[in-house]
Design an enzyme around this catalytic site. Structure first.
Site, PDB file in Angstrom:
ATOM      1  N   ASP A  91       0.918  -1.182  -0.041  1.00 36.95           N
ATOM      2  CA  ASP A  91       0.175  -0.022   0.181  1.00 36.95           C
ATOM      3  C   ASP A  91       0.884   1.102  -0.108  1.00 36.95           C
ATOM      4  O   ASP A  91       2.233   1.013   0.333  1.00 36.95           O
ATOM      5  CB  ASP A  91      -1.029  -0.144   1.304  1.00 36.95           C
ATOM      6  CG  ASP A  91      -0.427   0.049   2.595  1.00 36.95           C
ATOM      7  OD1 ASP A  91       1.015   0.540   2.702  1.00 36.95           O
ATOM      8  OD2 ASP A  91      -0.887  -0.140   3.608  1.00 36.95           O
ATOM      9  N   ASP A 300      -7.957  -7.113   1.574  1.00 38.26           N
ATOM     10  CA  ASP A 300      -6.752  -7.282   2.702  1.00 38.26           C
ATOM     11  C   ASP A 300      -7.143  -6.895   3.957  1.00 38.26           C
ATOM     12  O   ASP A 300      -8.093  -5.924   4.091  1.00 38.26           O
ATOM     13  CB  ASP A 300      -5.331  -6.619   2.150  1.00 38.26           C
ATOM     14  CG  ASP A 300      -5.526  -5.018   2.454  1.00 38.26           C
ATOM     15  OD1 ASP A 300      -5.065  -4.914   3.584  1.00 38.26           O
ATOM     16  OD2 ASP A 300      -5.934  -4.406   1.756  1.00 38.26           O
ATOM     17  N   CYS A 338     -12.060 -28.556   9.332  1.00 38.72           N
ATOM     18  CA  CYS A 338     -10.997 -27.400   8.840  1.00 38.72           C
ATOM     19  C   CYS A 338      -9.794 -28.227   8.437  1.00 38.72           C
ATOM     20  O   CYS A 338      -9.189 -29.321   9.034  1.00 38.72           O
ATOM     21  CB  CYS A 338     -10.668 -26.309   9.966  1.00 38.72           C
ATOM     22  SG  CYS A 338      -9.322 -25.308   9.527  1.00 38.72           S
ATOM     23  N   CYS A 340      -6.797 -26.914   7.733  1.00 40.88           N
ATOM     24  CA  CYS A 340      -5.388 -26.121   8.013  1.00 40.88           C
ATOM     25  C   CYS A 340      -4.584 -26.984   8.927  1.00 40.88           C
ATOM     26  O   CYS A 340      -5.050 -27.813   9.363  1.00 40.88           O
ATOM     27  CB  CYS A 340      -5.765 -24.826   8.789  1.00 40.88           C
ATOM     28  SG  CYS A 340      -6.055 -24.980  10.561  1.00 40.88           S
ATOM     29  N   CYS A 343      -5.551 -27.147  12.585  1.00 39.47           N
ATOM     30  CA  CYS A 343      -6.618 -28.226  13.165  1.00 39.47           C
ATOM     31  C   CYS A 343      -6.295 -29.673  12.688  1.00 39.47           C
ATOM     32  O   CYS A 343      -6.890 -30.621  13.083  1.00 39.47           O
ATOM     33  CB  CYS A 343      -7.966 -27.778  12.161  1.00 39.47           C
ATOM     34  SG  CYS A 343      -8.525 -26.280  12.835  1.00 39.47           S
ATOM     35  N   HIS A 369      -4.355 -20.712  11.393  1.00 42.43           N
ATOM     36  CA  HIS A 369      -5.673 -21.099  11.403  1.00 42.43           C
ATOM     37  C   HIS A 369      -6.732 -20.038  10.655  1.00 42.43           C
ATOM     38  O   HIS A 369      -7.551 -20.344  10.031  1.00 42.43           O
ATOM     39  CB  HIS A 369      -6.379 -21.613  12.693  1.00 42.43           C
ATOM     40  CG  HIS A 369      -7.830 -21.727  12.765  1.00 42.43           C
ATOM     41  ND1 HIS A 369      -8.611 -22.947  12.287  1.00 42.43           N
ATOM     42  CD2 HIS A 369      -9.009 -21.012  13.402  1.00 42.43           C
ATOM     43  CE1 HIS A 369      -9.699 -22.916  12.470  1.00 42.43           C
ATOM     44  NE2 HIS A 369     -10.029 -21.638  13.194  1.00 42.43           N
TER      45      HIS A 369
END
Length: 403
Positions: A91, A300, A338, A340, A343, A369
């Site tokens: 940015d 974002d 999940c 991820c 998990c 996560h």
């Protein structure tokens, strides 16, 4: 570097597409994790890639102050510096130079208002950290109190040195406390700054012809005024400085969450359809669905990683605080379905233990996560646009998450 429109979401401004960059494609809608200082806090870049993120966003203000844009440039650019194998965003630094230390989400305190009086600026013993004039912004570093100055040209120079695939024009950030008259004045200043950004971007692109081309996004301001938002979108959408136009657009500025959809819709209805649109600083499930329907392609926000470090974990049924006593002997994953890393390998009881014991691993596992949850939700929204299940996904997700 182009944008390919693949599928439209009927009855809305929503769509799915692909942003093509020299470092890979970004399939949209997509959530872009924020690595403010060239790192997503507590997580190695390989883990961010493994959880499904296509790109990361870093902050020009922070990297300008430390380690310095010249050092990142010497390292080969942002991606090389942080060992990220994929597209990158930076940015402009505009939000930070005017808000750091007093910003609250997307609503800023009066001391950073262009119309704030000296009394307002020093209320409560706070020193004014930023001053806006026609040429740019003079601001005080949050690190050591030193004085610095950003202009449209400086922001472009810093971002070219950082070398991200997608960069943003320098804009003036106003607040919801500003008067209509000041919003009009500020919007015109941001328009003039946009012209200067395009000219400097073109100059630097020619000067650094050995580097990959960087997409420059214009930033649409206008607060909550429909005519100002639409005018800004039309002005920047058609802006052409010696053949240089914006490659995409960011929707920025302070706004009330309840009006997110209508404000983003005003903007996207005026912008060129063949260029990507990025919604700055928002990432909750509500934000993603409403933003997509309004026409945003990418998002974002620091929130997934920030709340993770405070033990707040996302689940389909809302956020939970893993330090709650009920998780002490819960030997199940944070979310059963999940996929991820956290998990698949750890339990609520272990996460509870890590946070209670102030172990640093807690930050890593919680951030993985939450970033996965947000990145994956954006991917599921994308998939639903193609297979016609968007309405069902939205209803189920929001009803469960918000109860």
């Amino acid at each position: 570097m182009t944008f390919t429109l693949q599928q439209e979401l009927l009855g809305t401004n929503g769509r799915a597409g692909i942003i093509h960059t020299p470092h890979g494609d970004i399939e949209t809608p997509a959530f872009i994790p924020v690595g403010t200082k060239a790192t997503v806090k507590a997580v190695v870049p390989e883990a961010i890639r493994d959880l499904g993120a296509h790109a990361v966003l870093a902050n020009a203000y922070h990297l300008y102050l430390q380690p310095g844009a010249d050092i990142v440039d010497e390292a080969g650019g942002l991606a090389q510096f942080m060992n990220w194998d994929g597209p990158t965003y930076t940015d402009s630094g505009g939000f930070q130079v005017m808000s750091l230390g007093a910003g609250f989400q997307k609503v800023l305190s009066a001391q950073f208002s262009g119309t704030a009086t000296d009394d307002q600026a020093t209320k409560g013993g706070k020193e004014r950290h930023a001053n806006v004039d026609e040429d740019g912004v003079t601001f005080k570093s949050h690190l050591d109190g030193s004085r610095h100055r950003f202009t449209p040209e400086v922001s472009m120079q810093v971002q070219h040195q950082l070398g991200a695939d997608i960069i943003f024009a320098f804009d003036e950030l106003t607040t919801l406390l500003n008067s209509r008259a000041y919003q009009e004045e500020s919007l015109e200043r941001t328009r003039r700054w946009a012209e200067r950004c395009l000219a400097e971007h073109q100059r630097l692109t020619r000067e650094r012809a050995n580097k990959p081309y960087q997409m420059l996004f214009g930033v649409i301001q206008g607060a909550q005024y429909e005519d100002l938002r639409r005018k800004a979108a039309r002005d920047l959408g058609a802006m052409d400085i010696n053949g240089q136009m914006f490659d995409g657009f960011g929707v920025g500025g302070a706004l009330e969450k309840e009006r997110l959809g209508e404000i983003v819709s005003w903007v996207c209805e005026e912008l060129p359809e063949n260029k990507p649109r990025h919604l700055l600083g928002l990432s909750e499930p509500y934000d993603l669905f409403v933003g997509v329907e309004a026409g945003a392609d990418t998002f974002d926000c620091v929130n997934p990683s920030r709340v993770a470090r405070n033990a707040a974990l996302y689940t389909p049924d809302g956020r939970v605080n893993i330090t709650n006593a009920r998780f002490r002997r819960d030997f199940t994953p944070v979310v059963h379905e999940c996929e991820c890393y956290t998990c698949r390998h750890y339990t609520k009881a272990y996460m509870h233990h890590l946070f209670k014991g102030k172990e640093l691993l807690a930050f890593s596992l919680a951030t993985i996560h939450n970033e996965y949850f947000t990145v994956n939700l954006a991917r599921r929204i994308r998939d639903s646009i193609f297979d016609g299940t968007y309405a069902e996904l939205k209803k189920e997700t929001l009803s469960r998450f918000y109860g």
